[in-house]
Design an enzyme around this catalytic site. Structure first.
Site, PDB file in Angstrom:
ATOM      1  N   ARG A 190       0.300  -0.989  -0.108  1.00  0.00           N
ATOM      2  CA  ARG A 190       0.045   0.015  -0.380  1.00  0.00           C
ATOM      3  C   ARG A 190       0.827   1.966  -0.160  1.00  0.00           C
ATOM      4  NH1 ARG A 190      -2.978  -3.861   3.838  1.00  0.00           N
ATOM      5  NH2 ARG A 190      -4.934  -4.479   2.736  1.00  0.00           N
ATOM      6  N   LYS A 217      -2.160  -2.455   7.325  1.00  0.00           N
ATOM      7  CA  LYS A 217      -3.649  -2.484   7.883  1.00  0.00           C
ATOM      8  C   LYS A 217      -4.883  -3.095   8.691  1.00  0.00           C
ATOM      9  CE  LYS A 217      -8.221  -1.570   4.787  1.00  0.00           C
ATOM     10  NZ  LYS A 217      -8.503  -0.778   3.584  1.00  0.00           N
ATOM     11  N   HIS A 276      -3.971   3.866  -5.002  1.00  0.00           N
ATOM     12  CA  HIS A 276      -3.521   2.121  -4.829  1.00  0.00           C
ATOM     13  C   HIS A 276      -4.509   1.395  -5.936  1.00  0.00           C
ATOM     14  CE1 HIS A 276      -5.088  -0.283  -1.634  1.00  0.00           C
ATOM     15  NE2 HIS A 276      -6.036  -0.540  -2.100  1.00  0.00           N
ATOM     16  N   ARG A 279      -1.664  -1.803  -6.449  1.00  0.00           N
ATOM     17  CA  ARG A 279      -2.204  -2.663  -5.812  1.00  0.00           C
ATOM     18  C   ARG A 279      -3.323  -3.888  -6.601  1.00  0.00           C
ATOM     19  NH1 ARG A 279      -1.473  -5.349  -0.366  1.00  0.00           N
ATOM     20  NH2 ARG A 279      -3.182  -5.861   0.494  1.00  0.00           N
ATOM     21  N   TRP A 302      -3.875  -9.579   3.353  1.00  0.00           N
ATOM     22  CA  TRP A 302      -5.192  -9.399   3.623  1.00  0.00           C
ATOM     23  C   TRP A 302      -5.012 -10.167   4.622  1.00  0.00           C
ATOM     24  CZ3 TRP A 302      -3.584  -9.081  -1.440  1.00  0.00           C
ATOM     25  CH2 TRP A 302      -4.158  -8.680  -2.734  1.00  0.00           C
ATOM     26  N   TYR A 311     -10.824 -10.859  -7.263  1.00  0.00           N
ATOM     27  CA  TYR A 311      -9.170 -11.186  -8.233  1.00  0.00           C
ATOM     28  C   TYR A 311      -9.533 -12.281  -9.431  1.00  0.00           C
ATOM     29  CZ  TYR A 311      -7.121  -7.715  -5.181  1.00  0.00           C
ATOM     30  OH  TYR A 311      -7.388  -6.710  -5.178  1.00  0.00           O
TER      31      TYR A 311
END
Length: 343
Positions: A190, A217, A276, A279, A302, A311
């Site tokens: 990120r 995150k 972003h 990414r 994640w 994805y």
């Protein structure tokens, strides 16, 4: 003395009923205006002390307190600083009680007029609301917070670039941003993790880097294996700064997706693309190259497998072994139809 001059500007000097001294510029060269402001502040201070009325704090007071409390605890603090610098042109000099619905709507419209998306405008409004809510609920500076609506946002889309488009964008970027974009495409990190990357988080010998839990995150550390492109970028940045990997004119880069980034996109002919989305591009390239979803989840840091499933539609390789079954099913249907006709 209650008012006095410094040069051509008038200043105010007040001692409140509880003994606090307030000395500040009236920001005027007209004595009468300075006196009116003095009398107004004096009256307000009396009401605060004698009647229990809340002191009308300024937006700058709230910003300073917000940054002081959040710094070191909020991972997106640099994004806050970026938005707050922009907001100073609209809220600088305002008291918190002056921030009402019409003013917030004008700020929203100003952000949109710059070409920002609804999502970006909403992030700015969210920051204002968070600060005002804290001023009301924790600092006891406000009695109410204005109610306003956020702009509608489309459902999250996966925007990614082809390798050719990515090369076109990188070619238009200044050298320091081109290096950061290449590194983001090589690692999937990120923006805040790229701009804040320190040399102590990099091991060139083992060809790896890491993001610490307080920087991630999801709140968990991320191991970052470095491919040849990432290693090439890092070697090109060696010796530029003692601590930070990515710098510009000797100073750490605080915001990558700013004006220079947007202008480069225009020159490259790329529309509807944010920093972003690099990414998203990294993840999309991985899926198209056959990286398993569970491996991609770990690489990208994640917390939820559902985030990676966004994805999955970009690759059908894992379904090919079963695609032949549809041919057998269709043949069975044809044969069944022939039997029905014959009977």
């Amino acid at each position: 003395m209650p008012i006095f001059q410094r040069g051509t500007t008038w200043w105010i000097d007040i001692t409140t009923a509880n003994g606090e001294r307030i000395r500040r510029s009236a920001k005027t060269k007209v004595k009468r205006e300075a006196q009116e402001l003095h009398d107004k502040l004096k009256s307000e201070q009396w009401q605060v002390c004698k009647l229990g009325k809340k002191e009308d704090r300024t937006w700058q007071d709230a910003v300073i307190k917000w940054i002081t409390e959040q710094d070191g605890h909020k991972r997106s603090i640099e994004t806050d600083r970026y938005h707050l610098r922009w907001l100073d042109g609209h809220l600088g000099g305002k008291t918190l009680s002056q921030i009402d619905k019409p003013l917030l709507e004008s700020i929203r419209d100003a952000k949109k007029s710059e070409g920002s998306s609804n999502a970006t405008a909403n992030r700015v409004l969210s920051l204002i609301r968070a600060i005002l809510n804290r001023a009301k609920n924790e600092w006891d500076w406000l009695d109410t917070v204005p109610v306003f609506r956020f702009l509608p946002e489309p459902k999250e889309r996966i925007r990614w670039l082809t390798h050719e488009e990515a090369a076109a964008v990188i070619a238009e970027l200044p050298e320091h941003l081109a290096a950061m974009a290449r590194f983001a495409l090589a690692t999937g990190l990120r923006e805040a993790n790229v701009t804040g990357l320190l040399w102590r988080q990099v091991d060139l010998r083992r060809e790896c880097a890491w993001i610490e839990s307080h920087q991630a995150k999801a709140g968990k550390p991320i191991a970052v294996p470095l491919n040849s492109d990432a290693m090439s970028v890092l070697r090109s940045r060696q010796g530029q700064h003692r601590d930070y990997v990515f710098v510009y004119e000797g100073e750490p880069v605080k915001k990558a997706g700013g004006n220079a980034w947007r202008k480069a996109l225009v020159r490259a002919g790329i529309e509807d693309f944010r920093w972003h989305d690099l990414r998203h591009t990294w993840a999309s390239w991985h899926i198209q190259a056959g990286t398993p979803l569970d491996a991609l989840q770990k690489l990208g840091g994640w917390a939820s497998y559902d985030m990676v499933l966004r994805y999955a539609h970009l690759s059908s390789e894992h379904l090919k072994p079963y695609a032949g079954n549809s041919k057998m099913i269709s043949l069975d249907i044809v044969e069944f139809a022939k039997l029905k006709i014959a009977s």
